[in-house]
Design a protein around this motif. Structure first.
Motif, PDB file in Angstrom:
ATOM      1  N   LYS A 138      -6.485 -10.664 -16.070  1.00  0.00           N
ATOM      2  CA  LYS A 138      -5.345 -10.694 -15.157  1.00  0.00           C
ATOM      3  C   LYS A 138      -5.652  -9.926 -13.869  1.00  0.00           C
ATOM      4  CE  LYS A 138      -1.410 -10.959 -16.980  1.00  0.00           C
ATOM      5  NZ  LYS A 138      -0.311 -10.550 -17.829  1.00  0.00           N
ATOM      6  N   THR A 139      -5.321 -10.542 -12.743  1.00  0.00           N
ATOM      7  CA  THR A 139      -5.490  -9.832 -11.465  1.00  0.00           C
ATOM      8  C   THR A 139      -4.199  -9.962 -10.656  1.00  0.00           C
ATOM      9  OG1 THR A 139      -6.370 -11.812 -10.453  1.00  0.00           O
ATOM     10  CG2 THR A 139      -7.989 -10.228 -11.280  1.00  0.00           C
ATOM     11  N   PHE A 140      -4.034  -9.098  -9.694  1.00  0.00           N
ATOM     12  CA  PHE A 140      -2.843  -9.131  -8.845  1.00  0.00           C
ATOM     13  C   PHE A 140      -3.290  -9.174  -7.392  1.00  0.00           C
ATOM     14  CE2 PHE A 140      -1.469  -7.289 -12.817  1.00  0.00           C
ATOM     15  CZ  PHE A 140      -0.245  -7.907 -13.039  1.00  0.00           C
ATOM     16  N   PRO A 141      -2.447  -9.754  -6.502  1.00  0.00           N
ATOM     17  CA  PRO A 141      -2.855  -9.886  -5.095  1.00  0.00           C
ATOM     18  C   PRO A 141      -2.842  -8.548  -4.378  1.00  0.00           C
ATOM     19  CG  PRO A 141      -0.562 -10.526  -5.369  1.00  0.00           C
ATOM     20  CD  PRO A 141      -1.086 -10.240  -6.745  1.00  0.00           C
ATOM     21  N   TYR A 142      -3.446  -8.495  -3.176  1.00  0.00           N
ATOM     22  CA  TYR A 142      -3.277  -7.303  -2.343  1.00  0.00           C
ATOM     23  C   TYR A 142      -2.065  -7.522  -1.451  1.00  0.00           C
ATOM     24  CZ  TYR A 142      -5.553  -9.844   1.500  1.00  0.00           C
ATOM     25  OH  TYR A 142      -5.859 -10.748   2.467  1.00  0.00           O
ATOM     26  N   LEU A 143      -1.553  -6.422  -0.923  1.00  0.00           N
ATOM     27  CA  LEU A 143      -0.341  -6.519  -0.092  1.00  0.00           C
ATOM     28  C   LEU A 143      -0.750  -6.909   1.332  1.00  0.00           C
ATOM     29  CD1 LEU A 143       2.777  -5.961   0.126  1.00  0.00           C
ATOM     30  CD2 LEU A 143       2.149  -3.669   0.905  1.00  0.00           C
ATOM     31  N   ASN A 144      -0.122  -7.986   1.863  1.00  0.00           N
ATOM     32  CA  ASN A 144      -0.479  -8.389   3.232  1.00  0.00           C
ATOM     33  C   ASN A 144       0.740  -8.562   4.129  1.00  0.00           C
ATOM     34  OD1 ASN A 144       0.566 -10.675   2.209  1.00  0.00           O
ATOM     35  ND2 ASN A 144      -1.227 -11.984   2.536  1.00  0.00           N
ATOM     36  N   LEU A 154       4.401  -1.150  -7.275  1.00  0.00           N
ATOM     37  CA  LEU A 154       3.242  -0.323  -7.670  1.00  0.00           C
ATOM     38  C   LEU A 154       2.027  -0.789  -6.877  1.00  0.00           C
ATOM     39  CD1 LEU A 154       2.174   0.683 -11.247  1.00  0.00           C
ATOM     40  CD2 LEU A 154       0.518  -0.358  -9.727  1.00  0.00           C
ATOM     41  N   ILE A 155       1.327   0.155  -6.262  1.00  0.00           N
ATOM     42  CA  ILE A 155       0.080  -0.216  -5.579  1.00  0.00           C
ATOM     43  C   ILE A 155      -1.101   0.503  -6.221  1.00  0.00           C
ATOM     44  CG2 ILE A 155       1.106  -0.859  -3.357  1.00  0.00           C
ATOM     45  CD1 ILE A 155       0.190   1.867  -2.249  1.00  0.00           C
ATOM     46  N   GLU A 156      -2.206  -0.228  -6.328  1.00  0.00           N
ATOM     47  CA  GLU A 156      -3.430   0.321  -6.917  1.00  0.00           C
ATOM     48  C   GLU A 156      -4.580   0.109  -5.928  1.00  0.00           C
ATOM     49  OE1 GLU A 156      -4.890   2.076  -9.363  1.00  0.00           O
ATOM     50  OE2 GLU A 156      -6.790   1.433  -8.491  1.00  0.00           O
ATOM     51  N   PHE A 188       0.486  -4.651  -6.609  1.00  0.00           N
ATOM     52  CA  PHE A 188      -0.555  -5.046  -5.668  1.00  0.00           C
ATOM     53  C   PHE A 188      -1.832  -4.269  -5.980  1.00  0.00           C
ATOM     54  CE2 PHE A 188       3.557  -5.613  -3.657  1.00  0.00           C
ATOM     55  CZ  PHE A 188       3.495  -6.954  -3.293  1.00  0.00           C
ATOM     56  N   GLU A 189      -2.916  -5.004  -6.245  1.00  0.00           N
ATOM     57  CA  GLU A 189      -4.219  -4.358  -6.444  1.00  0.00           C
ATOM     58  C   GLU A 189      -4.961  -4.332  -5.106  1.00  0.00           C
ATOM     59  OE1 GLU A 189      -5.523  -5.068 -11.044  1.00  0.00           O
ATOM     60  OE2 GLU A 189      -5.819  -6.761  -9.706  1.00  0.00           O
ATOM     61  N   ASN A 190      -6.080  -3.616  -5.075  1.00  0.00           N
ATOM     62  CA  ASN A 190      -6.872  -3.463  -3.847  1.00  0.00           C
ATOM     63  C   ASN A 190      -6.007  -3.052  -2.662  1.00  0.00           C
ATOM     64  OD1 ASN A 190      -9.332  -4.305  -5.083  1.00  0.00           O
ATOM     65  ND2 ASN A 190      -8.469  -6.369  -5.115  1.00  0.00           N
ATOM     66  N   THR A 191      -4.966  -2.303  -2.942  1.00  0.00           N
ATOM     67  CA  THR A 191      -4.034  -1.865  -1.903  1.00  0.00           C
ATOM     68  C   THR A 191      -3.922  -0.347  -1.998  1.00  0.00           C
ATOM     69  OG1 THR A 191      -2.842  -3.956  -2.133  1.00  0.00           O
ATOM     70  CG2 THR A 191      -1.668  -2.150  -1.020  1.00  0.00           C
ATOM     71  N   LYS A 192      -4.515   0.298  -1.004  1.00  0.00           N
ATOM     72  CA  LYS A 192      -4.619   1.753  -1.081  1.00  0.00           C
ATOM     73  C   LYS A 192      -3.642   2.409  -0.117  1.00  0.00           C
ATOM     74  CE  LYS A 192      -8.076   5.363  -0.866  1.00  0.00           C
ATOM     75  NZ  LYS A 192      -9.442   5.721  -0.784  1.00  0.00           N
ATOM     76  N   ALA A 193      -2.931   3.426  -0.592  1.00  0.00           N
ATOM     77  CA  ALA A 193      -2.095   4.216   0.316  1.00  0.00           C
ATOM     78  C   ALA A 193      -3.045   5.073   1.151  1.00  0.00           C
ATOM     79  CB  ALA A 193      -1.160   5.112  -0.481  1.00  0.00           C
ATOM     80  N   VAL A 194      -2.903   5.030   2.483  1.00  0.00           N
ATOM     81  CA  VAL A 194      -3.811   5.829   3.319  1.00  0.00           C
ATOM     82  C   VAL A 194      -3.087   6.882   4.157  1.00  0.00           C
ATOM     83  CG1 VAL A 194      -5.681   4.124   3.416  1.00  0.00           C
ATOM     84  CG2 VAL A 194      -3.864   4.060   5.127  1.00  0.00           C
ATOM     85  N   GLN A 195      -1.778   6.718   4.321  1.00  0.00           N
ATOM     86  CA  GLN A 195      -1.038   7.666   5.145  1.00  0.00           C
ATOM     87  C   GLN A 195       0.441   7.631   4.783  1.00  0.00           C
ATOM     88  OE1 GLN A 195      -1.515   6.728   9.266  1.00  0.00           O
ATOM     89  NE2 GLN A 195      -0.934   8.765   9.929  1.00  0.00           N
ATOM     90  N   PHE A 196       1.098   8.780   4.858  1.00  0.00           N
ATOM     91  CA  PHE A 196       2.536   8.816   4.577  1.00  0.00           C
ATOM     92  C   PHE A 196       3.272   9.461   5.726  1.00  0.00           C
ATOM     93  CE2 PHE A 196       0.646   9.436   0.279  1.00  0.00           C
ATOM     94  CZ  PHE A 196       1.029   8.210  -0.240  1.00  0.00           C
ATOM     95  N   GLN A 197       4.532   9.047   5.849  1.00  0.00           N
ATOM     96  CA  GLN A 197       5.412   9.706   6.806  1.00  0.00           C
ATOM     97  C   GLN A 197       6.780   9.707   6.161  1.00  0.00           C
ATOM     98  OE1 GLN A 197       5.549   7.551  10.498  1.00  0.00           O
ATOM     99  NE2 GLN A 197       7.059   8.991  11.302  1.00  0.00           N
ATOM    100  N   THR A 241      -0.794   1.248   4.284  1.00  0.00           N
ATOM    101  CA  THR A 241      -1.859   0.844   3.357  1.00  0.00           C
ATOM    102  C   THR A 241      -3.178   0.598   4.096  1.00  0.00           C
ATOM    103  OG1 THR A 241      -1.524  -1.523   3.567  1.00  0.00           O
ATOM    104  CG2 THR A 241      -0.108  -0.366   1.987  1.00  0.00           C
ATOM    105  N   ASN A 242      -4.232   0.381   3.337  1.00  0.00           N
ATOM    106  CA  ASN A 242      -5.551   0.145   3.935  1.00  0.00           C
ATOM    107  C   ASN A 242      -5.593  -1.135   4.783  1.00  0.00           C
ATOM    108  OD1 ASN A 242      -5.139  -1.100   1.452  1.00  0.00           O
ATOM    109  ND2 ASN A 242      -7.302  -1.238   0.953  1.00  0.00           N
ATOM    110  N   TYR A 243      -4.623  -2.061   4.591  1.00  0.00           N
ATOM    111  CA  TYR A 243      -4.579  -3.277   5.428  1.00  0.00           C
ATOM    112  C   TYR A 243      -3.513  -3.154   6.525  1.00  0.00           C
ATOM    113  CZ  TYR A 243      -7.627  -5.288   1.928  1.00  0.00           C
ATOM    114  OH  TYR A 243      -8.685  -5.519   1.083  1.00  0.00           O
ATOM    115  N   HIS A 244      -3.112  -1.897   6.819  1.00  0.00           N
ATOM    116  CA  HIS A 244      -2.179  -1.588   7.914  1.00  0.00           C
ATOM    117  C   HIS A 244      -0.781  -2.146   7.704  1.00  0.00           C
ATOM    118  CE1 HIS A 244      -5.723  -0.172   9.940  1.00  0.00           C
ATOM    119  NE2 HIS A 244      -6.294  -1.339   9.707  1.00  0.00           N
ATOM    120  N   ASN A 245      -0.404  -2.369   6.451  1.00  0.00           N
ATOM    121  CA  ASN A 245       0.992  -2.751   6.192  1.00  0.00           C
ATOM    122  C   ASN A 245       1.793  -1.496   5.876  1.00  0.00           C
ATOM    123  OD1 ASN A 245      -0.565  -5.459   4.792  1.00  0.00           O
ATOM    124  ND2 ASN A 245       0.967  -5.723   6.389  1.00  0.00           N
ATOM    125  N   ILE A 246       3.114  -1.612   6.027  1.00  0.00           N
ATOM    126  CA  ILE A 246       3.986  -0.457   5.783  1.00  0.00           C
ATOM    127  C   ILE A 246       4.900  -0.763   4.593  1.00  0.00           C
ATOM    128  CG2 ILE A 246       5.815   1.022   6.759  1.00  0.00           C
ATOM    129  CD1 ILE A 246       3.224   1.380   8.263  1.00  0.00           C
TER     130      ILE A 246
END
Ligand SMILES: Cc1cc2nc3c(=O)[nH]c(=O)nc-3n(C[C@H](O)[C@H](O)[C@H](O)COP(=O)(O)OP(=O)(O)OC[C@H]3O[C@@H](n4cnc5c(N)ncnc54)[C@H](O)[C@@H]3O)c2cc1C
Length: 376
Positions: A7-13, A45-47, A185-194, A204-209
């Motif tokens: 089983k796999t899950f999409p990344y957040l875009n 949930l993001i992984e 969402f897999e392959n979706t990394k939190a990179v910054q918080f505010q 996220t690593n793909y610049h989504n919020i």
């Protein structure tokens, strides 16, 4: 304890909004997702990579009642007289109260638990431990031998532990949560918080919020993004898995063994293999690994083929307790970090307790595992 899953899950875009954002898709993230979605709460949930590929993939799968140790005793016994047995017993009960289908499908086997020592010093410690347990009416017996085990003293407790397959368990929890509306969402990394008074923004690593009311850190050993605090010391765990053994005594198959002095624990798997685990720092872990191999030799009387040898990073808090609760200076950031003894049970507890906290019920006996406690 890897098992296969496709089983796999999409990344957040895209940018999304949710009530609760869980960062980290290991067993802890899965437990949180299970309880929050079961309560009907909108959850994402993001992984960063793939679900369960960090700590959870190498988890030995032991559920055990924690042995009382000197740090716990000094720091917490005066304030919490029933600690730690009642706390860990309740956590084991939490697990057993999960729906039968979950408990059965994760390969749960109830086991007896033997905390033992092969030295005189350990014997003294265990005798004190035994007196302490008896004062608390904990049903256990003091043994001075166990067939085939190099032991001087041991505290034996029936049905006080168990084993599971953590990786499968994690996936079953995620399946249930997805059925209840979890977005993963897999392959979706939190990179910054505010964060502002009302909401949390996670980039996220793909610049989504992702906009959420609260954020839960279930990132295992990766906490730098959330806080500058160091919650515990880095250490390593080494595991050995033997080839299948013949003619094992049935008492061996029903018991989890923990040596109080060397912090080595082991049990016999369903495939009749011995799975041993020990903890050390990165410098001494190789000698620990050799010690484990030697110990296996002593146990079985011959040199066993090692099927698997792994070394994995882990974190231990000073009081060997998990970190569960709100960040003292920012209550919309919650931590679910199952460091210390019995992490699987702590993950389940974290899921249940933080969901209850979110719904406005402060769980009892919470302060000795809170992120703001003095023993950290
Ligand atoms: C060798 C070994 C054996 C163990 N054996 C036992 C045992 O027998 N019994 C027991 O109770 N416990 C055991 N443990 C403890 C074990 O770590 C826990 O039980 C549990 O599996 C950890 O789950 P977790 O979800 O907290 O962490 P992890 O499985 O490490 O998951 C954290 C996840 O967060 C993700 N993440 C990190 N940063 C980000 C980010 N910025 N954005 C998105 N995702 C992110 C990571 O990629 C990772 O997948 C063992 C640990 C090890 C290493």
């Amino acid at each position: 304890m890897n098992s296969q899953t496709t089983k796999t899950f999409p990344y957040l875009n895209e940018d999304i909004k949710t009530d609760v954002l869980i960062v980290g898709g290991g067993l802890t993230g899965a437990c949180l997702a299970y309880f929050f979605t079961e309560a009907g709460i909108d959850t994402v949930l993001i992984e960063a990579e793939k679900l369960g590929y960090q700590g959870t993939s190498s988890d030995t799968g032991i559920l055990q009642l924690v042995p009382e140790n000197t740090v716990n005793r000094r720091k917490t016994l005066s304030e919490f007289p029933n600690f730690p047995y009642s706390f860990y017993r309740d956590m084991l009960q939490n697990f057993k109260e999960l729906p039968d289908v979950l408990v059965n499908r994760c390969g749960y086997n109830e086991k007896d638990y033997l905390l033992y020592s092969d030295t005189i010093t350990g014997t003294n410690e265990l005798t004190l431990e035994y007196i302490c347990r008896k004062e608390k009416n904990i049903p256990c017996s003091l043994l001075n031998s166990f067939p085939g085990l190099p032991m001087k003293t041991g505290i034996f407790q029936e049905n006080a532990a168990g084993t599971i397959h953590p990786f499968s368990f994690m996936h079953y929890l995620i399946d249930c949560a997805v059925e209840n509306g979890l977005k993963v969402f897999e392959n979706t990394k939190a990179v910054q918080f505010q964060n502002t008074a009302e909401r949390y923004l996670c980039k996220t690593n793909y610049h989504n919020i992702i906009t959420s009311k609260i954020i839960i850190c279930a990132a295992g050993s990766e906490t730098d993004l959330f806080t500058e605090r160091k919650f515990g010391q880095k250490s390593c765990r080494c595991q050995l898995l033997s080839e299948p053994l013949e003619n094992l005594d049935s008492q061996w198959k029903n018991t989890i063994f923990q040596n109080i002095r060397t912090n080595t624990r082991f049990y016999v798997t369903e495939e009749q293999q011995i799975l041993l685990e020990t903890i050390g720092n990165s410098r001494n872990i190789l000698s620990k690994s050799n010690q484990l191999e030697h110990f296996l030799y002593e146990l079985t009387g011959k040199r066993q083929k090692i099927i698997r040898r792994t070394v994995s990073k882990t974190i231990e808090t000073r009081d060997f307790l998990p970190i569960v609760g709100a960040e003292p200076v920012n209550p919309s950031l919650l931590y679910a970090l199952p460091y210390g003894t019995s992490s699987v049970l702590s993950s389940i507890y974290a899921g249940k307790a933080l969901c209850s906290l979110y719904l406005g019920n402060y769980p009892k006996d919470f302060s000795f595992i809170s992120p703001g406690r003095s023993s950290l």
